[in-house]
Design a protein around this motif. Sequence first.
Motif, PDB file in Angstrom:
ATOM      1  N   UNK A   1      21.789 -91.659   3.928  1.00  0.00           N
ATOM      2  CA  UNK A   1      21.251 -92.595   2.923  1.00  0.00           C
ATOM      3  C   UNK A   1      20.240 -91.959   1.749  1.00  0.00           C
ATOM      4  N   UNK A   2      20.110 -90.484   1.834  1.00  0.00           N
ATOM      5  CA  UNK A   2      19.081 -90.209   1.049  1.00  0.00           C
ATOM      6  C   UNK A   2      19.920 -89.224  -0.196  1.00  0.00           C
ATOM      7  N   UNK A   3      19.145 -89.036  -1.414  1.00  0.00           N
ATOM      8  CA  UNK A   3      19.508 -88.088  -2.380  1.00  0.00           C
ATOM      9  C   UNK A   3      18.332 -86.895  -2.144  1.00  0.00           C
ATOM     10  N   UNK A   4      18.747 -85.915  -2.949  1.00  0.00           N
ATOM     11  CA  UNK A   4      18.083 -84.621  -2.896  1.00  0.00           C
ATOM     12  C   UNK A   4      16.570 -84.766  -3.202  1.00  0.00           C
ATOM     13  N   UNK A   5      16.324 -85.665  -4.234  1.00  0.00           N
ATOM     14  CA  UNK A   5      14.812 -85.670  -4.468  1.00  0.00           C
ATOM     15  C   UNK A   5      13.991 -86.497  -3.275  1.00  0.00           C
ATOM     16  N   UNK A   6      14.869 -87.628  -2.700  1.00  0.00           N
ATOM     17  CA  UNK A   6      14.346 -88.444  -1.730  1.00  0.00           C
ATOM     18  C   UNK A   6      14.071 -87.305  -0.504  1.00  0.00           C
TER      19      UNK A   6
ATOM     20  N   UNK B   1      13.291 -84.226  -0.444  1.00  0.00           N
ATOM     21  CA  UNK B   1      12.350 -83.311  -0.478  1.00  0.00           C
ATOM     22  C   UNK B   1      11.052 -84.162  -0.623  1.00  0.00           C
ATOM     23  N   UNK B   2      11.144 -85.274  -0.941  1.00  0.00           N
ATOM     24  CA  UNK B   2       9.898 -85.987  -0.718  1.00  0.00           C
ATOM     25  C   UNK B   2       9.598 -86.703   0.619  1.00  0.00           C
ATOM     26  N   UNK B   3      10.381 -86.816   1.324  1.00  0.00           N
ATOM     27  CA  UNK B   3      10.152 -87.169   2.880  1.00  0.00           C
ATOM     28  C   UNK B   3       9.728 -86.155   3.561  1.00  0.00           C
ATOM     29  N   UNK B   4      10.413 -85.049   3.337  1.00  0.00           N
ATOM     30  CA  UNK B   4       9.950 -83.711   4.058  1.00  0.00           C
ATOM     31  C   UNK B   4       8.479 -83.457   3.875  1.00  0.00           C
ATOM     32  N   UNK B   5       8.031 -83.485   2.497  1.00  0.00           N
ATOM     33  CA  UNK B   5       6.894 -83.196   2.021  1.00  0.00           C
ATOM     34  C   UNK B   5       5.864 -84.112   2.686  1.00  0.00           C
ATOM     35  N   UNK B   6       6.225 -85.122   2.918  1.00  0.00           N
ATOM     36  CA  UNK B   6       5.096 -86.185   3.331  1.00  0.00           C
ATOM     37  C   UNK B   6       5.119 -86.155   4.846  1.00  0.00           C
ATOM     38  N   UNK B   7       6.315 -85.594   5.520  1.00  0.00           N
ATOM     39  CA  UNK B   7       6.279 -85.778   6.936  1.00  0.00           C
ATOM     40  C   UNK B   7       5.239 -84.356   7.263  1.00  0.00           C
ATOM     41  N   UNK B   8       5.372 -83.043   6.646  1.00  0.00           N
ATOM     42  CA  UNK B   8       4.851 -82.126   7.093  1.00  0.00           C
ATOM     43  C   UNK B   8       3.237 -82.406   6.846  1.00  0.00           C
ATOM     44  N   UNK B   9       2.804 -83.249   5.900  1.00  0.00           N
ATOM     45  CA  UNK B   9       1.511 -83.640   5.529  1.00  0.00           C
ATOM     46  C   UNK B   9       1.230 -84.304   7.096  1.00  0.00           C
ATOM     47  N   UNK B  10       1.849 -85.212   7.445  1.00  0.00           N
ATOM     48  CA  UNK B  10       1.419 -85.769   8.570  1.00  0.00           C
ATOM     49  C   UNK B  10       1.242 -84.878  10.001  1.00  0.00           C
ATOM     50  N   UNK B  11       2.348 -83.918  10.041  1.00  0.00           N
ATOM     51  CA  UNK B  11       2.156 -82.896  11.110  1.00  0.00           C
ATOM     52  C   UNK B  11       1.256 -82.158  11.032  1.00  0.00           C
ATOM     53  N   UNK B  12       0.393 -82.028   9.899  1.00  0.00           N
ATOM     54  CA  UNK B  12      -0.712 -81.089   9.720  1.00  0.00           C
ATOM     55  C   UNK B  12      -2.061 -81.972   9.959  1.00  0.00           C
TER      56      UNK B  12
ATOM     57  N   UNK C   1      14.531 -79.486  13.767  1.00  0.00           N
ATOM     58  CA  UNK C   1      15.399 -80.359  13.903  1.00  0.00           C
ATOM     59  C   UNK C   1      15.212 -81.665  13.096  1.00  0.00           C
ATOM     60  N   UNK C   2      14.004 -81.678  12.636  1.00  0.00           N
ATOM     61  CA  UNK C   2      13.425 -82.986  11.827  1.00  0.00           C
ATOM     62  C   UNK C   2      14.066 -82.528  10.307  1.00  0.00           C
ATOM     63  N   UNK C   3      13.873 -81.189   9.966  1.00  0.00           N
ATOM     64  CA  UNK C   3      14.260 -80.972   8.912  1.00  0.00           C
ATOM     65  C   UNK C   3      15.916 -81.108   8.418  1.00  0.00           C
ATOM     66  N   UNK C   4      16.856 -80.509   9.692  1.00  0.00           N
ATOM     67  CA  UNK C   4      17.935 -80.728   9.689  1.00  0.00           C
ATOM     68  C   UNK C   4      18.417 -82.148   9.496  1.00  0.00           C
ATOM     69  N   UNK C   5      17.748 -83.063  10.197  1.00  0.00           N
ATOM     70  CA  UNK C   5      18.192 -84.327  10.352  1.00  0.00           C
ATOM     71  C   UNK C   5      17.941 -84.905   8.822  1.00  0.00           C
ATOM     72  N   UNK C   6      16.742 -84.756   8.451  1.00  0.00           N
ATOM     73  CA  UNK C   6      16.611 -85.314   6.981  1.00  0.00           C
ATOM     74  C   UNK C   6      17.686 -84.755   5.947  1.00  0.00           C
ATOM     75  N   UNK C   7      17.900 -83.464   6.254  1.00  0.00           N
ATOM     76  CA  UNK C   7      18.812 -82.829   5.306  1.00  0.00           C
ATOM     77  C   UNK C   7      20.202 -83.435   5.134  1.00  0.00           C
TER      78      UNK C   7
END
Length: 624
Positions: A592-597, A599-610, A582-588
């Motif tokens: 307000x975001x372009x593709x690079x952003x 990717x970046x946000x997703x990466x950061x979020x995964x880090x926090x989840x871990x 769900x989170x991935x889908x919402x980010x995708x």
Amino acid sequence: MPSTNLTDPRRSYGIHLWGEENFIVEEGVIKVNHGRKPSLVELTRTMREEGYKGPLFFRFPHLAAQNVRMLFDHFERAKREFAYQGKFKAVFPLKVNQFPGFVIPLMEATSDLEYGLEAGSKAELILAMTYTNLGKPITVNGFKDREMISIGFLAAKMGHNITLTIEGINELELIIKEAKRLGSPMPKIGLRIRLHTGGIGIWAKSGGYGSKFGLTSTELLEAMELLKKHGLTERLSMIHFHIGSQMNHISPLKKAIREAGNIYAELRKMGADNLHAINIGGGLAVEYSQQEGRSSRNYTIEEFTNDVVFLLKEIADAKGVREPTIFTESGRYVAANHAVLVAPVLELFSQEYSEKTLHLKEKNPPLVQELYDLYRSISTKNAREYLHDALDHMESLLTLFDLGYIDLTDRANTETLVHLIIKKALGLLRSKPSQEIKAILDRVQERYLVNFSLFQSLPDYWGLGQNFPVMPLDRLDQAPTRSASLWDITCDSDGEIAFNIDNPLYLHDVDVETEEYFLGFFKVGAYQEILGMRHNLFTHPTEATIIFDAEGDYTIENIIEAQNILDVLDDIDYDTREIERRIRQMIEEAEALDDDERKEILGELYLYLSENGYLRTINFSEGA
Ligand SMILES: *Cc1c(COP(=O)(O)O)cnc(C)c1O
């Protein structure tokens, strides 16, 4: 020479009362008084350099083993002193601490003693069967169904020395049925007796006629008849009682022992020929107090062991029966001091008050102006008087605000100035705080935000008001100047250890933006870990075990990091793949975001989840 100034209770934090010389203050820091004496702050720094943030839970298995040996040594000493013929044996009650980091090293370190485990549930029984050294005692208390009794039979068949203590006649009937079905070897049988003696204190619900547990005299007679009828009298080996945890007085225990001793003698006279043990349960108290004259128990281990041995000998001799084997099930006494929680201070609330945050106007309300003048001209001579004035002015100004006479800026200036005056006064009066100044300071406490959850790590404080010794890990060569209340990081207003004038805590005035400050909470090794709850989804802190070798060197082992966020959510039955999806889908799909952003946000979020959910830092520089 330890540098602890014992005459200054603020600086010693009562360590001579509760520390049992297991922890000492030297060179301004608190150290583990073993081997090369590492300081707790050094252990903490090492863990943080390894990347473990948030609160840390340190285990010291040498302390648990030492407590068990102390118990055995004292009983052996008392037995010699009174020429007592019976044996001494003990079990550790698993309900006090079931964690592998505690149980496994304890069983390894005590394998030479008659020491085993006590279980009160099926899962605990499985642990007892797995980790009790074969031949060492296992006792099973608590309510049992047929299945639990069968597990007990299996343990006996594995070769374990196991005693099932029955809490009611129905359990005895189940045992008799299982004995017919499974035959021998079978467990020994214990009877929990219902005493008329009750315990006292906050945990004293286990004894007395109103107790949840145990057989009345009538039921004891009935049990004896049943055993005789089914040819199982020879299996009856133990009677048991437990009058409640943390007995602060010895007298109820003495009464209980007299009562139990007489029941033992009577049952033996009735033909219970193999009855040879009295299990006096737990309850041996731990000293938690940091205040002179506020001791949590009125006896020593020496007195406790002497009383038990002496009384049992007296009764056995008077009634002409053999002196019983003495069993104990002390849990708190064995486990409490083996663990220390270390939690970083994240913030001092009044630190936000500085001259820089003043917003004085061209023309201020007269009282605000007066506060400013007090602040400018306060000196050692007038500090006391000015402090009084400042507090009075604050009261008046807050009332003026409520009535609409001054604005928010004036109110903010009031707060800041009063805090600045308090700080300045503290500095000026440091060397000679009078009783009255102390009283004032106790009214204006500093609130320390501490990176831990009280619900997770000190549940008995929350539930029962039980105090645990607490002190900073360093700066112990400086007098602390702030009366402190501690706030945890949960969003619950109960997550606070308020300043209490009867048990005051004073801490240092530190600038946590530039220096670290850690608090240690001691004696948290009994009950707290398993009772700790995941309120706000804060979990068991990162734990580490400190092992000393024969040379006195230490290693940090068995590091178990606090659960990461996804695991926490998984534990309460969220579908974590669904959360990720769900989170991935919402980010995708976020416009307000372009593709690079993305990717970046997703990466950061995964880090926090871990990562675990404790706070990394609030305003400390990167990496802290
Ligand atoms: C809880 C319990 C214990 C342990 O008590 P402590 O006060 O921790 O020593 C011992 N025996 C029984 C039956 C218990 O229920």
